[in-house]
Motif scaffolding. Structure first.
Motif, PDB file in Angstrom:
ATOM      1  N   MET A  18       1.760   6.540  15.357  1.00  0.00           N
ATOM      2  CA  MET A  18       2.090   5.145  15.226  1.00  0.00           C
ATOM      3  C   MET A  18       2.179   4.802  13.737  1.00  0.00           C
ATOM      4  O   MET A  18       1.251   5.046  12.984  1.00  0.00           O
ATOM      5  CB  MET A  18       1.027   4.299  15.911  1.00  0.00           C
ATOM      6  CG  MET A  18       1.229   2.843  15.741  1.00  0.00           C
ATOM      7  SD  MET A  18      -0.099   1.986  16.607  1.00  0.00           S
ATOM      8  CE  MET A  18       0.685   0.461  16.869  1.00  0.00           C
ATOM      9  N   THR A  19       3.277   4.248  13.326  1.00  0.00           N
ATOM     10  CA  THR A  19       3.479   3.878  11.936  1.00  0.00           C
ATOM     11  C   THR A  19       3.557   2.363  11.822  1.00  0.00           C
ATOM     12  O   THR A  19       4.266   1.709  12.572  1.00  0.00           O
ATOM     13  CB  THR A  19       4.792   4.486  11.403  1.00  0.00           C
ATOM     14  OG1 THR A  19       4.741   5.884  11.576  1.00  0.00           O
ATOM     15  CG2 THR A  19       4.968   4.179   9.950  1.00  0.00           C
ATOM     16  N   THR A  20       2.775   1.843  10.874  1.00  0.00           N
ATOM     17  CA  THR A  20       2.839   0.414  10.610  1.00  0.00           C
ATOM     18  C   THR A  20       3.148   0.214   9.137  1.00  0.00           C
ATOM     19  O   THR A  20       2.781   1.028   8.300  1.00  0.00           O
ATOM     20  CB  THR A  20       1.511  -0.285  10.944  1.00  0.00           C
ATOM     21  OG1 THR A  20       0.468   0.378  10.253  1.00  0.00           O
ATOM     22  CG2 THR A  20       1.250  -0.286  12.427  1.00  0.00           C
ATOM     23  N   THR A  21       3.828  -0.856   8.851  1.00  0.00           N
ATOM     24  CA  THR A  21       4.120  -1.183   7.452  1.00  0.00           C
ATOM     25  C   THR A  21       3.519  -2.541   7.151  1.00  0.00           C
ATOM     26  O   THR A  21       3.511  -3.438   7.994  1.00  0.00           O
ATOM     27  CB  THR A  21       5.642  -1.214   7.194  1.00  0.00           C
ATOM     28  OG1 THR A  21       6.231  -2.151   8.079  1.00  0.00           O
ATOM     29  CG2 THR A  21       6.265   0.152   7.405  1.00  0.00           C
ATOM     30  N   HIS A  22       3.003  -2.643   5.955  1.00  0.00           N
ATOM     31  CA  HIS A  22       2.384  -3.891   5.527  1.00  0.00           C
ATOM     32  C   HIS A  22       2.987  -4.296   4.196  1.00  0.00           C
ATOM     33  O   HIS A  22       3.384  -3.455   3.399  1.00  0.00           O
ATOM     34  CB  HIS A  22       0.868  -3.736   5.374  1.00  0.00           C
ATOM     35  CG  HIS A  22       0.172  -3.341   6.634  1.00  0.00           C
ATOM     36  ND1 HIS A  22      -0.013  -4.208   7.683  1.00  0.00           N
ATOM     37  CD2 HIS A  22      -0.364  -2.168   7.016  1.00  0.00           C
ATOM     38  CE1 HIS A  22      -0.650  -3.595   8.655  1.00  0.00           C
ATOM     39  NE2 HIS A  22      -0.874  -2.349   8.287  1.00  0.00           N
ATOM     40  N   GLY A  23       2.986  -5.577   3.956  1.00  0.00           N
ATOM     41  CA  GLY A  23       3.481  -6.085   2.692  1.00  0.00           C
ATOM     42  C   GLY A  23       2.488  -5.821   1.565  1.00  0.00           C
ATOM     43  O   GLY A  23       1.314  -5.534   1.782  1.00  0.00           O
ATOM     44  N   CYS A  77      -2.965  -5.675  -1.142  1.00  0.00           N
ATOM     45  CA  CYS A  77      -3.697  -6.008  -2.366  1.00  0.00           C
ATOM     46  C   CYS A  77      -4.898  -6.919  -2.099  1.00  0.00           C
ATOM     47  O   CYS A  77      -5.882  -6.875  -2.837  1.00  0.00           O
ATOM     48  CB  CYS A  77      -2.768  -6.675  -3.379  1.00  0.00           C
ATOM     49  SG  CYS A  77      -1.554  -5.542  -4.093  1.00  0.00           S
ATOM     50  N   ARG A  78      -4.815  -7.722  -1.059  1.00  0.00           N
ATOM     51  CA  ARG A  78      -5.852  -8.713  -0.783  1.00  0.00           C
ATOM     52  C   ARG A  78      -7.241  -8.098  -0.609  1.00  0.00           C
ATOM     53  O   ARG A  78      -8.189  -8.538  -1.269  1.00  0.00           O
ATOM     54  CB  ARG A  78      -5.472  -9.535   0.447  1.00  0.00           C
ATOM     55  CG  ARG A  78      -6.245 -10.827   0.582  1.00  0.00           C
ATOM     56  CD  ARG A  78      -5.734 -11.716   1.718  1.00  0.00           C
ATOM     57  NE  ARG A  78      -4.302 -11.975   1.591  1.00  0.00           N
ATOM     58  CZ  ARG A  78      -3.391 -11.706   2.547  1.00  0.00           C
ATOM     59  NH1 ARG A  78      -3.774 -11.212   3.697  1.00  0.00           N
ATOM     60  NH2 ARG A  78      -2.125 -11.958   2.359  1.00  0.00           N
ATOM     61  N   PRO A  79      -7.447  -7.064   0.224  1.00  0.00           N
ATOM     62  CA  PRO A  79      -8.812  -6.531   0.391  1.00  0.00           C
ATOM     63  C   PRO A  79      -9.355  -5.882  -0.888  1.00  0.00           C
ATOM     64  O   PRO A  79     -10.552  -5.822  -1.103  1.00  0.00           O
ATOM     65  CB  PRO A  79      -8.684  -5.490   1.491  1.00  0.00           C
ATOM     66  CG  PRO A  79      -7.314  -5.531   1.980  1.00  0.00           C
ATOM     67  CD  PRO A  79      -6.520  -6.450   1.128  1.00  0.00           C
TER      68      PRO A  79
END
Length: 87
Positions: free
Chosen positions: A1-6, A11-13
């Motif tokens: 399963m591949t997910t992409t995040h902005g 950067c937030r965490p």
């Protein structure tokens, strides 16, 4: 399963500003361009040695020839640049 995040989500965490990601990416672009230029010149040297050997030298002999003429270079770099030139 591949997910992409902005970028913002990633950067937030880490509590890193988004702008630093883009700044680092732009700064590394200059380094990548310089490396590519150096690799192209090095590939030309490798090709010259290969042709001069009547196309008989492989990576080990090419590396030895470069060392013989005083160029300090890693054998893995010779292999990488040679492989990139054939592709």
């Amino acid at each position: 399963m591949t997910t992409t995040h902005g970028v913002a989500f990633l950067c937030r965490p880490l509590k890193v500003p988004r702008s630093s990601f883009f700044h680092a990416r732009l700064a590394s672009a200059k380094t990548r361009a310089a490396r590519q230029t150096a690799d192209e010149a090095f590939a030309h040297e490798i090709t010259a040695i290969h042709v001069a050997s009547r196309q008989t030298y492989g990576i080990p002999r090419t590396h030895a020839e470069l060392r013989r003429v005083g160029q300090r270079v890693n054998r893995e770099r010779v292999a990488r640049v040679s492989a990139e030139g054939t592709g």
